[in-house]
Design an enzyme around this catalytic site. Sequence first.
Site, PDB file in Angstrom:
ATOM      1  N   THR A   7       0.833  -1.209   0.000  1.00 15.55           N
ATOM      2  CA  THR A   7       0.000   0.000   0.000  1.00 15.55           C
ATOM      3  C   THR A   7       0.865   1.255   0.000  1.00 15.55           C
ATOM      4  OG1 THR A   7      -1.791   1.208   1.116  1.00 15.55           O
ATOM      5  CG2 THR A   7      -0.194   0.125   2.550  1.00 15.55           C
ATOM      6  N   ASN A   9      -0.779   3.985   1.068  1.00  9.07           N
ATOM      7  CA  ASN A   9      -1.635   4.806   1.934  1.00  9.07           C
ATOM      8  C   ASN A   9      -1.107   4.724   3.385  1.00  9.07           C
ATOM      9  OD1 ASN A   9      -3.755   5.482   3.769  1.00  9.07           O
ATOM     10  ND2 ASN A   9      -5.224   5.319   2.087  1.00  9.07           N
ATOM     11  N   ASP A  70      -7.816  -3.610  -0.711  1.00 10.22           N
ATOM     12  CA  ASP A  70      -8.611  -2.579  -1.383  1.00 10.22           C
ATOM     13  C   ASP A  70      -9.837  -2.340  -0.521  1.00 10.22           C
ATOM     14  OD1 ASP A  70      -8.418  -0.926  -3.794  1.00 10.22           O
ATOM     15  OD2 ASP A  70     -10.432  -1.678  -4.198  1.00 10.22           O
ATOM     16  N   GLY A 154      -8.972   9.647   5.318  1.00 11.32           N
ATOM     17  CA  GLY A 154     -10.055   9.404   4.364  1.00 11.32           C
ATOM     18  C   GLY A 154     -11.385   9.990   4.810  1.00 11.32           C
ATOM     19  N   TYR A 155     -12.405   9.144   4.797  1.00 10.92           N
ATOM     20  CA  TYR A 155     -13.773   9.591   5.104  1.00 10.92           C
ATOM     21  C   TYR A 155     -14.098   9.506   6.603  1.00 10.92           C
ATOM     22  CZ  TYR A 155     -14.321   9.111   0.036  1.00 10.92           C
ATOM     23  OH  TYR A 155     -14.173   9.247  -1.331  1.00 10.92           O
ATOM     24  N   HIS A 181     -13.600  -1.875   9.760  1.00 16.47           N
ATOM     25  CA  HIS A 181     -13.559  -2.897   8.709  1.00 16.47           C
ATOM     26  C   HIS A 181     -12.155  -3.508   8.624  1.00 16.47           C
ATOM     27  CE1 HIS A 181     -12.558   1.092   7.454  1.00 16.47           C
ATOM     28  NE2 HIS A 181     -12.134   0.745   6.262  1.00 16.47           N
ATOM     29  N   ARG A 182     -11.133  -2.662   8.774  1.00 17.00           N
ATOM     30  CA  ARG A 182      -9.744  -3.137   8.708  1.00 17.00           C
ATOM     31  C   ARG A 182      -9.417  -4.001   9.935  1.00 17.00           C
ATOM     32  NH1 ARG A 182      -8.309   1.311   7.410  1.00 17.00           N
ATOM     33  NH2 ARG A 182      -8.503   0.812   5.219  1.00 17.00           N
TER      34      ARG A 182
HETATM   35  P1  ITT Z   1      -3.351   1.845  -1.889  1.00 16.38           P
HETATM   36  O1  ITT Z   1      -4.113   1.455  -3.133  1.00 16.38           O
HETATM   37  O2  ITT Z   1      -1.941   2.240  -2.178  1.00 16.38           O
HETATM   38  O3  ITT Z   1      -3.485   0.802  -0.797  1.00 16.38           O
HETATM   39  P2  ITT Z   1      -5.450   3.823  -1.654  1.00 16.38           P
HETATM   40  O4  ITT Z   1      -5.735   4.936  -0.704  1.00 16.38           O
HETATM   41  O5  ITT Z   1      -5.503   4.131  -3.125  1.00 16.38           O
HETATM   42  O6  ITT Z   1      -4.029   3.196  -1.276  1.00 16.38           O
HETATM   43  P3  ITT Z   1      -7.727   2.115  -1.949  1.00 16.38           P
HETATM   44  O7  ITT Z   1      -7.650   2.132  -3.424  1.00 16.38           O
HETATM   45  O8  ITT Z   1      -8.039   0.825  -1.256  1.00 16.38           O
HETATM   46  O9  ITT Z   1      -6.370   2.622  -1.308  1.00 16.38           O
HETATM   47  O10 ITT Z   1      -8.773   3.218  -1.512  1.00 16.38           O
HETATM   48  C1  ITT Z   1      -9.250   3.223  -0.213  1.00 16.38           C
HETATM   49  C2  ITT Z   1      -9.937   4.543   0.053  1.00 16.38           C
HETATM   50  O11 ITT Z   1     -11.130   4.308   0.803  1.00 16.38           O
HETATM   51  C3  ITT Z   1      -9.060   5.430   0.937  1.00 16.38           C
HETATM   52  O12 ITT Z   1      -8.183   6.244   0.171  1.00 16.38           O
HETATM   53  C4  ITT Z   1     -10.104   6.218   1.696  1.00 16.38           C
HETATM   54  O13 ITT Z   1     -10.558   7.276   0.901  1.00 16.38           O
HETATM   55  C5  ITT Z   1     -11.219   5.195   1.875  1.00 16.38           C
HETATM   56  N1  ITT Z   1     -11.046   4.429   3.116  1.00 16.38           N
HETATM   57  C6  ITT Z   1     -10.712   3.120   3.248  1.00 16.38           C
HETATM   58  N2  ITT Z   1     -10.605   2.776   4.548  1.00 16.38           N
HETATM   59  C7  ITT Z   1     -10.861   3.884   5.248  1.00 16.38           C
HETATM   60  C8  ITT Z   1     -10.879   4.180   6.626  1.00 16.38           C
HETATM   61  O14 ITT Z   1     -10.569   3.274   7.551  1.00 16.38           O
HETATM   62  N3  ITT Z   1     -11.203   5.421   6.992  1.00 16.38           N
HETATM   63  C9  ITT Z   1     -11.505   6.361   6.087  1.00 16.38           C
HETATM   64  N4  ITT Z   1     -11.475   6.185   4.766  1.00 16.38           N
HETATM   65  C10 ITT Z   1     -11.157   4.944   4.337  1.00 16.38           C
END
Ligand code: ITT
Length: 197
Positions: A7, A9, A70, A154-155, A181-182
């Site tokens: 990741t 992120n 994802d 994120g959100y 969820h994680r």
């Molecule tokens: P990688 O693909 O490099 O892992 P990414 O941010 O692009 O990073 P995703 O494609 O899985 O990852 O997108 C997940 C998005 O969903 C993330 O950027 C947030 O906007 C949202 N998200 C997921 N889990 C979250 C959480 O625990 N709290 C808030 N937002 C979340």
Amino acid sequence: MDIWVSTSNSGKLNEYRNILEPKGFKIFSPADLNVFTMPPEDGDSFEANARIKAKAMKAVQPGHWVIGEDSGLEVDGLNGLPGIHSARYAGEKAQDSENVAKLLKMMSIRCGSNRKAQFVCTLVVYDPDGNEHVITGDLKGTIAAKQMGTGGFGYDPVFIPDSYEKTLAEMERSEKNKISHRAQAAKSLLSLMQGEQ
Ligand code: ITT
């Protein structure tokens, strides 16, 4: 034991570290490699995108536990959007704040009083023998009318989990990491890894 999380992120990565390192696991990421480019996420589902990320990491770290995650937010009144587009809802290089602003705007146009939503997370896991495992987690809740709190990523500032009266961004980090969820997915990952140790 080492786990390689594919990741870019930092919010996700910190949560995996906080959840799994106290259990004795060490988390590594693309930042620990000299050269690693995150692959394009062109799958049409959470699982397909998680597999793309996990496979890219497995190619450079064979023989280790590898995970691709994802995840995203599915809003009932938006027919499940932003879903797999959560990270880029407001555009290819969108910041979290821009995605949240777009979400609140779309909800004011389309959602009426239905603010139900869920976070979902799919992990594609490769064990050291190269076998694939798919794990999911989710967290149900509602979308707040405005942003509240500064924690998380994120959100989180607009997501109120069911049976709580605060957003994920208003919680202590440890509280989010018990219910998210994680966290659900990480719990299943732990069972898988401990079963196979
Ligand atoms: P990688 O693909 O490099 O892992 P990414 O941010 O692009 O990073 P995703 O494609 O899985 O990852 O997108 C997940 C998005 O969903 C993330 O950027 C947030 O906007 C949202 N998200 C997921 N889990 C979250 C959480 O625990 N709290 C808030 N937002 C979340």
